[in-house]
Write an enzyme that holds these catalytic residues in place. Structure first.
Site, mmCIF file in Angstrom:
data_model
loop_
_atom_site.group_PDB
_atom_site.id
_atom_site.type_symbol
_atom_site.label_atom_id
_atom_site.label_comp_id
_atom_site.label_asym_id
_atom_site.label_seq_id
_atom_site.Cartn_x
_atom_site.Cartn_y
_atom_site.Cartn_z
ATOM 1 N NE ARG A 288 18.701 -19.458 29.462
ATOM 2 C CZ ARG A 288 19.203 -20.669 29.329
ATOM 3 N NH1 ARG A 288 18.487 -21.625 28.763
ATOM 4 N NH2 ARG A 288 20.417 -20.932 29.756
ATOM 5 C CE LYS A 310 8.875 -0.681 37.446
ATOM 6 N NZ LYS A 310 8.966 0.468 38.363
ATOM 7 C CD GLU A 352 0.055 2.370 44.281
ATOM 8 O OE1 GLU A 352 -0.059 3.078 43.257
ATOM 9 O OE2 GLU A 352 1.151 2.021 44.743
ATOM 10 C CE LYS A 398 2.180 -0.061 36.416
ATOM 11 N NZ LYS A 398 2.528 -0.706 37.687
ATOM 12 C CD GLU A 408 11.209 2.467 36.455
ATOM 13 O OE1 GLU A 408 12.375 2.341 36.856
ATOM 14 O OE2 GLU A 408 10.237 2.477 37.198
ATOM 15 N NE ARG A 413 6.749 0.754 34.674
ATOM 16 C CZ ARG A 413 6.558 -0.521 34.376
ATOM 17 N NH1 ARG A 413 6.956 -1.007 33.208
ATOM 18 N NH2 ARG A 413 5.956 -1.318 35.232
ATOM 19 C CG ASN A 417 8.799 4.895 40.475
ATOM 20 O OD1 ASN A 417 8.296 3.807 40.711
ATOM 21 N ND2 ASN A 417 9.720 5.063 39.538
ATOM 22 C CG HIS A 420 5.761 4.056 44.807
ATOM 23 N ND1 HIS A 420 4.648 4.824 44.579
ATOM 24 C CD2 HIS A 420 5.345 2.755 44.724
ATOM 25 C CE1 HIS A 420 3.612 4.031 44.356
ATOM 26 N NE2 HIS A 420 4.007 2.779 44.445
ATOM 27 C CG HIS A 424 9.017 1.174 47.680
ATOM 28 N ND1 HIS A 424 9.427 1.130 46.365
ATOM 29 C CD2 HIS A 424 7.844 0.504 47.714
ATOM 30 C CE1 HIS A 424 8.523 0.475 45.647
ATOM 31 N NE2 HIS A 424 7.558 0.092 46.442
ATOM 32 C CG HIS A 434 2.585 -0.890 48.309
ATOM 33 N ND1 HIS A 434 3.905 -0.610 48.069
ATOM 34 C CD2 HIS A 434 1.897 -0.338 47.265
ATOM 35 C CE1 HIS A 434 4.024 0.072 46.938
ATOM 36 N NE2 HIS A 434 2.823 0.249 46.436
#
Length: 528
Positions: A288, A310, A352, A398, A408, A413, A417, A420, A424, A434
């Site tokens: 956990r 993330k 990026e 960031k 988000e 946030r 993106n 993206h 993506h 990427h």
């Protein structure tokens, strides 16, 4: 010393007083000290001769630093933007920028009893705030004050101070402000050994997760940095996006349990975004949640994937559809690793970096542009000094956004993106790297932005990508498969997605758009 910087009405004086009272420090309002010494209020000093006021301000700041007393110093809104004031503050203590939306600052300035704030009465306040924001982000951390009570902000600053005190080796870096989960992001020319050892000292057992390509170059150095009284294991994966799957995730978790991992264990993710996402997801879910330190080895990972918590694995339907938010304890960036990147991987990182330049503003755009020769230069060439500045400023952007909107929930946030949504989709359909796909996604963002009535930035962005050797042939990739994948974007809610539009360099805004509208615009189908 704790220095508070930020835009007028961010709460520097109110928070500073409360913070000083909480910690038993002396409180100093720099503007008040200047006004008392001059016998004249600050607004009139600025109006008569701003250059002279800035000299007075720098001298007053230097005098406070020279005293060396435990204190909380609230600076004026422009103090951090003048000369080497910010560098001197960082060298003398902890610098925290208090963030505030311009609309909130204007509302606060209208409260009875508030001091006169000429800048907030000006129509150029928003423009000035955008210009200063990249400078404020160079503080050790940004703590947002919008909609937050003073005691809540004080707790946030104190949490940053605790993280800063716990990690002496990370004090030259940037801290992500997440209360008791705050952590440092360090960028050094070589492996940040001291910062890694600080984290290793608290672990019962350490496991490095890396891939075969990265391990060949960098595993020995990280093993040497972490070596000590506790065991250090290594698990090596096959490189590539295919490893971000349930089968490899299960293999990793079972392997860690078999090796004796426990809740006091530490995972060190050594590699690019694939290793970071996968190792982070393992850390988020095993027992956990156990600790993870990110040691990113690519530009994309250093500036984006390793920061913000993330973690994820992929499904056949798309990237990162199964994951969790799980913040690292440290992000340790070794710029020397970039010299070992294959040329294509190096160029892909600039997808990026151009994204961050569009988000941050003209200064970062120009700085990225200065490093394009390295992007397309010979392999094994060490990164130029200018790239270190670019990487640090992208990280600062960031970190500030994550500190304000970790999960988000407020929409801030979502700005990260940019490029993206389509990127993506192209990446998952094509197997493209990427950063390459994000670059094409930036062109798509320009196209959608123009259709929404914003200035057409497509030629400018396309030219920038081409200068770094990135693909620019967007239309080739807008297949029906790619367009269909936009509808499974993980940020979709119902029939809409939050699409980040480009208004200008340094001015990007989220737009809720129907997926079908995005697809129509990209197909170049006129509005019915």
């Amino acid at each position: 010393m704790i220095f508070l910087i930020g835009f007028p009405a961010a709460g520097k004086t109110s928070v500073g007083r409360a913070l000083a009272a909480e910690t038993g420090r002396t409180f100093v309002d720099l503007d008040t000290a200047i006004a008392d010494a001059a016998g004249e209020p600050v607004p009139s000093l600025v109006a008569r001769d701003e250059a002279e006021f800035r000299r007075r301000e720098a001298a007053a700041l230097a005098a406070q630093i020279a005293r060396g007393e435990p204190s909380v110093i609230a600076t004026g809104g422009g103090a951090a933007t003048f000369g080497d004031n910010l560098e001197r503050m960082r060298a003398a203590g902890l610098v925290v920028a208090l963030g505030v939306d311009v609309a909130e600052a204007e509302r606060r300035a209208q409260n009875p009893g508030e001091p006169l704030r000429p800048l907030l009465a000006s129509a150029t306040a928003a423009r000035l705030a955008a210009k200063r924001a990249p400078i404020y982000r160079r503080a050790h951390a940004v703590v947002d004050t919008t909609g937050r009570a003073i005691d809540e902000v004080v707790r946030g600053v104190l949490a940053i101070e605790r993280a800063w005190q716990r990690s002496p080796a990370a004090r030259d870096g940037t801290f992500v402000a997440l209360d008791d989960r705050s952590y440092g992001v360090v960028v050094e020319p070589d492996l940040p050994t001291a910062a890694l050892r600080e984290q290793a000292a608290e672990a019962s057992r350490i496991t490095i997760i890396t891939d075969r390509n990265v391990g060949r170059y960098h595993l020995a150095a990280v093993l040497g940095a972490l070596g000590g009284p506790r065991p250090v294991d290594t698990i090596t994966l096959e490189p590539g996006e295919a490893s971000k799957c349930f089968a490899v995730y299960q293999q990793l978790t079972e392997d860690l349990v078999r090796r004796g991992a426990d809740r006091g264990s530490l995972i060190v993710a050594l590699g690019g975004g694939v290793v970071g996402d996968l190792a982070g997801f393992v850390a988020a879910t095993l027992f956990r949640g156990i600790s993870v330190v990110q040691v990113p080895t690519t530009i994309v990972a250093m500036t984006d994937a390793a920061i913000g918590g993330k973690t994820a694995i992929d499904l056949p339907a798309g990237k990162n559809l199964v994951g969790a938010f799980h913040q690292p304890r440290l992000v340790a960036c070794n710029l020397a690793t970039l010299a070992t990147l294959p040329g294509r991987e190096r160029r892909a990182g600039f997808g990026e970096l151009w994204k961050y330049a569009l988000l941050d503003g003209p200064e970062l755009w120009a700085a990225v542009d200065q490093t394009t020769g390295w992007a397309s230069g010979p392999e094994t060439t060490p990164p130029p000094d200018a790239l270190a500045t670019v990487v640090r400023r992208a990280i600062a952007y960031k970190a500030a956004v994550v500190g304000r909107d970790e999960r988000e929930r407020t929409g801030h946030r979502a700005l990260l993106n940019l490029g993206h949504t389509v990127g993506h989709a192209i990446e998952s359909a094509s197997g493209m790297l990427h950063g390459e796909a994000v670059g094409l996604g930036l062109i798509a963002a320009c196209r959608v932005s123009a259709a929404l009535g914003h200035p057409d930035r497509e030629p400018e962005v396309t030219d920038a990508l081409a200068r770094t050797g990135l693909p620019t042939d967007l239309d080739r990739w807008l297949t029906e498969d790619v367009l269909a994948r936009i509808s499974v974007d993980k940020k979709r809610v119902g029939a809409k997605i939050t699409f980040v539009a480009i208004v200008d360099v340094g001015a990007c805004v989220p737009h809720p758009l129907a997926v079908t509208d995005v697809q129509r615009i990209l197909r170049r189908v006129p509005t019915p």
